[in-house]
Design an enzyme around this catalytic site. Structure first.
Site, mmCIF file in Angstrom:
data_model
loop_
_atom_site.group_PDB
_atom_site.id
_atom_site.type_symbol
_atom_site.label_atom_id
_atom_site.label_comp_id
_atom_site.label_asym_id
_atom_site.label_seq_id
_atom_site.Cartn_x
_atom_site.Cartn_y
_atom_site.Cartn_z
ATOM 1 C CB ILE A 1 -0.920 0.020 1.239
ATOM 2 C CG1 ILE A 1 -1.847 -1.187 1.261
ATOM 3 C CG2 ILE A 1 -1.744 1.303 1.281
ATOM 4 C CD1 ILE A 1 -2.506 -1.399 2.602
ATOM 5 N N GLY A 2 1.941 1.228 0.783
ATOM 6 C CA GLY A 2 2.809 2.394 0.876
ATOM 7 C C GLY A 2 3.426 2.764 -0.455
ATOM 8 C CE1 TYR B 1 -1.506 -4.875 11.386
ATOM 9 C CE2 TYR B 1 -3.839 -5.414 11.296
ATOM 10 C CZ TYR B 1 -2.742 -4.773 10.767
ATOM 11 O OH TYR B 1 -2.877 -4.016 9.630
#
Length: 279
Positions: free
Chosen positions: A13-14, A162
């Site tokens: 995504i980055g 998470y």
């Protein structure tokens, strides 16, 4: 020109976010642990987009001292940050400990990004309409924080570790929004979708088998996953929207523990206690 700083910009995504902003004419600086990988990513995106204003600063989010030093470098290099995108994240199947002694999900996904944001806040406020974007996850709904065991020493579960960290991302955005009211700077969080990235690459056993078997069938691409990050950083009309949570570029009501103001306050207090020597 608008200036952005992003963590975790070398893959998934980055990387898609870096590419998308570069295509829109932004100057993008990645904070990356691996300089060789970051340089290769920057070179690839510069060639793809024709935008030469894509670079990186080396930084390791697993060390709070390193985060503080990296922020110092960023402050000098980029006096005005139009968008700070806290994108980097990990999902560790086994309990790991950071260089400072904290559980790794808590350290990287939460502590490092709070410290980085606090140290860069004046640079973001220097922009005409600075934006802070936190990549969270709808898994925040699975969070079950234990204030007496934030590093999960008593009992470790990868999904809880998470999920807890993603809830803390949302809490911090809410706190920032309250603090920044009237400043012209906003903070929002998002769920990027269930994205086919390397985030869960270390998962082993049955759950790892399930992930590897279904990801190509049901998970969305990093490019689709990056759309909401790019939207929150770049779209007009969001100048007064702050402290909110988005999915697929749509504002979505929060639920469950994300609405617990007392828990948010306690997590904030514990976080500031941990980070006090660097702030």
């Amino acid at each position: 020109m608008k200036y952005s700083v992003i963590t975790g910009g070398t893959e998934g995504i980055g990387k898609a976010t870096v590419s998308g902003l570069a295509e829109r004419g932004w100057s993008v600086t990645m904070i990356a642990r691996n300089p060789e990988k970051a340089e290769a990513t920057a070179k690839e995106i510069r060639a793809k987009t024709g935008n030469q204003n894509v670079d990186f600063i080396a930084g390791d989010l697993s060390s709070l001292e390193n985060v503080a030093n990296t922020a110092k470098t960023v402050r000098k290099k980029i006096p005005k940050i139009d968008a700070l995108i806290n994108n980097a994240g990990l999902m560790s199947p086994e309990r790991q400990v950071s260089k400072d002694g904290y559980e790794m999900n808590f350290a990287v996904n939460h502590l490092a990004h709070v410290l980085l944001t606090e140290l860069l806040l004046e640079n973001v406020k220097a922009a005409d309409q600075g934006r802070i974007v936190a990549v969270s996850s709808k898994l925040y709904r699975n969070a079950k924080p234990d204030l007496s065991d934030l590093s999960l020493e008593k009992k470790y579960s990868w999904i809880q570790a998470y999920a807890d960290s993603k809830l803390y991302n949302i809490f911090y955005v809410q706190e920032l929004a309250d603090r920044l009211q009237g400043s012209g700077t906003t903070a929002n969080s998002l769920h990027p979708g269930v994205v086919n990235t390397s985030l869960a690459r270390d998962l082993k056993g049955p759950i790892g088998f399930v992930f590897s078997g279904i990801k190509n069938l049901f998970f969305i691409s990093p490019e689709k996953g990056a759309r909401t990050s790019i939207y929150l950083a770049d779209a007009p009309g969001l100048e007064k929207i702050s402290g909110q949570y988005f999915e697929d570029r749509v504002q979505v009501p929060l639920a469950g523990l994300a609405l617990n103001g007392e828990l948010r306050k306690r997590i904030g207090e514990e976080t500031r206690k941990i980070l006090s020597k660097f702030l």
